[in-house]
Scaffold this motif. Sequence first.
Motif, PDB file in Angstrom:
ATOM      1  N   LEU A  27      92.628  -2.350  66.944  1.00 58.61           N
ATOM      2  CA  LEU A  27      93.790  -1.514  67.220  1.00 58.61           C
ATOM      3  C   LEU A  27      94.729  -1.390  66.023  1.00 58.61           C
ATOM      4  N   ILE A  28      94.950  -2.485  65.298  1.00 60.74           N
ATOM      5  CA  ILE A  28      95.852  -2.405  64.151  1.00 60.74           C
ATOM      6  C   ILE A  28      95.224  -1.549  63.058  1.00 60.74           C
ATOM      7  N   GLY A  29      93.904  -1.651  62.910  1.00 59.07           N
ATOM      8  CA  GLY A  29      93.208  -0.781  61.960  1.00 59.07           C
ATOM      9  C   GLY A  29      93.317   0.677  62.357  1.00 59.07           C
ATOM     10  N   ALA A  30      93.107   0.965  63.625  1.00 56.89           N
ATOM     11  CA  ALA A  30      93.204   2.341  64.123  1.00 56.89           C
ATOM     12  C   ALA A  30      94.632   2.867  63.992  1.00 56.89           C
ATOM     13  N   PHE A  31      95.611   2.016  64.300  1.00 60.52           N
ATOM     14  CA  PHE A  31      97.014   2.437  64.216  1.00 60.52           C
ATOM     15  C   PHE A  31      97.382   2.854  62.794  1.00 60.52           C
ATOM     16  N   LEU A  77      98.619   6.547  58.488  1.00 61.34           N
ATOM     17  CA  LEU A  77      98.557   6.875  57.063  1.00 61.34           C
ATOM     18  C   LEU A  77      97.726   8.121  56.760  1.00 61.34           C
ATOM     19  N   LYS A  78      96.713   8.383  57.559  1.00 60.11           N
ATOM     20  CA  LYS A  78      95.816   9.509  57.257  1.00 60.11           C
ATOM     21  C   LYS A  78      96.183  10.793  57.985  1.00 60.11           C
ATOM     22  N   ASN A  79      96.482  10.684  59.272  1.00 61.71           N
ATOM     23  CA  ASN A  79      96.784  11.923  60.010  1.00 61.71           C
ATOM     24  C   ASN A  79      97.792  11.672  61.127  1.00 61.71           C
ATOM     25  N   GLY A  80      98.891  11.028  60.800  1.00 57.38           N
ATOM     26  CA  GLY A  80      99.904  10.696  61.799  1.00 57.38           C
ATOM     27  C   GLY A  80     100.634  11.896  62.358  1.00 57.38           C
ATOM     28  N   GLU A  81     100.931  12.850  61.508  1.00 54.64           N
ATOM     29  CA  GLU A  81     101.711  14.007  61.966  1.00 54.64           C
ATOM     30  C   GLU A  81     100.965  14.846  63.008  1.00 54.64           C
ATOM     31  N   PRO A  82      99.718  15.241  62.770  1.00 53.18           N
ATOM     32  CA  PRO A  82      99.037  16.049  63.795  1.00 53.18           C
ATOM     33  C   PRO A  82      98.513  15.229  64.970  1.00 53.18           C
ATOM     34  N   ASN A  83      98.455  13.915  64.844  1.00 57.58           N
ATOM     35  CA  ASN A  83      97.875  13.087  65.896  1.00 57.58           C
ATOM     36  C   ASN A  83      98.911  12.123  66.469  1.00 57.58           C
ATOM     37  N   THR A 100     109.419  14.876  62.922  1.00 63.14           N
ATOM     38  CA  THR A 100     108.377  14.367  62.032  1.00 63.14           C
ATOM     39  C   THR A 100     108.239  12.867  62.244  1.00 63.14           C
ATOM     40  N   VAL A 101     107.082  12.338  61.907  1.00 57.55           N
ATOM     41  CA  VAL A 101     106.834  10.901  62.035  1.00 57.55           C
ATOM     42  C   VAL A 101     107.804  10.178  61.112  1.00 57.55           C
ATOM     43  N   PRO A 102     108.489   9.134  61.613  1.00 58.66           N
ATOM     44  CA  PRO A 102     109.480   8.459  60.775  1.00 58.66           C
ATOM     45  C   PRO A 102     108.836   7.739  59.589  1.00 58.66           C
ATOM     46  N   VAL A 103     109.616   7.609  58.542  1.00 62.27           N
ATOM     47  CA  VAL A 103     109.182   6.843  57.376  1.00 62.27           C
ATOM     48  C   VAL A 103     109.295   5.367  57.746  1.00 62.27           C
ATOM     49  N   VAL A 104     108.249   4.613  57.452  1.00 65.72           N
ATOM     50  CA  VAL A 104     108.228   3.207  57.850  1.00 65.72           C
ATOM     51  C   VAL A 104     107.907   2.325  56.650  1.00 65.72           C
ATOM     52  N   ASP A 105     108.332   1.074  56.766  1.00 71.78           N
ATOM     53  CA  ASP A 105     107.917   0.036  55.826  1.00 71.78           C
ATOM     54  C   ASP A 105     106.653  -0.575  56.441  1.00 71.78           C
TER      55      ASP A 105
END
Length: 147
Positions: free
Chosen positions: A101-105, A110-116, A49-54
């Motif tokens: 790029l920072i906006g896209a990242f 935040l919106k769809n990190g796991e499937p993408n 799973t995508v790691p939890v980040v600060d």
Amino acid sequence: MLKKLFNHKIRIALALVFVVALALIRAYEDHLFYDPFLDYFKGDYYNLTVPVVDNIQLFAGLFFRYFLNTALSLAIIYVLFKDIDAIKFASILYLLFFVILIGAFFFILLKNGEPNKMGLFYVRRFLIQPIFLLLFLPAFYYQKQKQ
């Protein structure tokens, strides 16, 4: 051709110093920047799973790394071409690319990190590596040759 190289040996040496500095940023990335994705993408990330980040720390780390890469890239462009207009143009492009790029990242994260995960991987790659330098050097060289 060899005479031209000897005439520009200081410029070439400075450019090599800046390239080595870019390599050192890459070599010590684990110690210099907060980025939990460094280890994540080195492993079998499809099954994790995508790691939890600060988010604030991650933004600061990405910004600092992008800033260092940009400063060294602009220094390389200046040393090789001695063109202030090229530096101004490249600076504007670097700023514009960072905002996009920072906006896209963070949107992907935040919106769809796991499937993408691949989108997250590639956008992050553009933020942490000096890829734009590889695009700008031939472009500025071609422009200089046309003048």
